[in-house]
Design an enzyme around this catalytic site. Sequence first.
Site, PDB file in Angstrom:
ATOM      1  N   CYS A   1      -7.363  -1.180   1.506  1.00  0.00           N
ATOM      2  CA  CYS A   1      -6.018  -1.677   2.623  1.00  0.00           C
ATOM      3  C   CYS A   1      -6.674  -2.133   4.021  1.00  0.00           C
ATOM      4  O   CYS A   1      -7.478  -0.875   4.494  1.00  0.00           O
ATOM      5  CB  CYS A   1      -4.967  -0.779   2.548  1.00  0.00           C
TER       6      CYS A   1
ATOM      7  N   CYS B   1      -8.809  -5.482  -9.350  1.00  0.00           N
ATOM      8  CA  CYS B   1      -8.365  -4.416 -10.361  1.00  0.00           C
ATOM      9  C   CYS B   1      -7.871  -3.216  -9.498  1.00  0.00           C
ATOM     10  O   CYS B   1      -8.835  -2.329  -8.991  1.00  0.00           O
ATOM     11  CB  CYS B   1      -9.573  -4.035 -11.044  1.00  0.00           C
TER      12      CYS B   1
ATOM     13  N   CYS C   1      -4.835   0.772   6.525  1.00  0.00           N
ATOM     14  CA  CYS C   1      -5.197   2.116   6.677  1.00  0.00           C
ATOM     15  C   CYS C   1      -6.442   2.612   6.204  1.00  0.00           C
ATOM     16  O   CYS C   1      -6.836   3.838   6.196  1.00  0.00           O
ATOM     17  CB  CYS C   1      -4.051   2.881   6.322  1.00  0.00           C
TER      18      CYS C   1
ATOM     19  N   CYS D   1       0.527   3.184   3.408  1.00  0.00           N
ATOM     20  CA  CYS D   1       0.921   2.833   4.879  1.00  0.00           C
ATOM     21  C   CYS D   1       2.103   1.788   4.728  1.00  0.00           C
ATOM     22  O   CYS D   1       2.543   1.324   5.696  1.00  0.00           O
ATOM     23  CB  CYS D   1      -0.087   2.251   5.787  1.00  0.00           C
TER      24      CYS D   1
ATOM     25  N   CYS E   1       0.894  -1.030   0.238  1.00  0.00           N
ATOM     26  CA  CYS E   1      -0.025  -0.030   0.074  1.00  0.00           C
ATOM     27  C   CYS E   1       0.871   1.281   0.064  1.00  0.00           C
ATOM     28  O   CYS E   1       1.797   1.380   0.761  1.00  0.00           O
ATOM     29  CB  CYS E   1      -0.775   0.069   1.244  1.00  0.00           C
TER      30      CYS E   1
END
Length: 141
Positions: free
Chosen positions: A103, A128, A106, A57, A54
């Site tokens: 995510c 996607c 976060c 984070c 991510c």
Amino acid sequence: MDPVVGATPKVVKSDREWREKLNENEYAVLRQGATEPPFSGRYVEDKTVGVYECRACGAELFRSGTKFESHCGWPSFYDPRSSDAVILREDRSLGMVRVEVLCASCLSHLGHVFEGEGYNTPTDQRYCINSVALRLVPQEE
């Protein structure tokens, strides 16, 4: 972005802190749920072996071994790194019903997941994901 019911993020920042950490495009996608234009992201055709994190984070989200060519304009994966790496929630924006991918660490917007036998993947799923929501950490040789 609407709060995720029942989810407790591990990484918590104020809106001001997110704006300071992310550039304008990253903030629009990750924190406001925008979508980058198709075929514009740096990871659409990337074949580097490694882990996709991510961008907000640093949590591990996907491994390159689950990435596949879907020809949809965004990096596509058939499975997250682990079942607790992402959170899925219904998205009724734009007059459609889709499943949004966030995510789990976060609660940043990553993209959407679609199901169908036509994907020819072990899971019949296509995660996607916006390139701008990811950071690829290449595998050390």
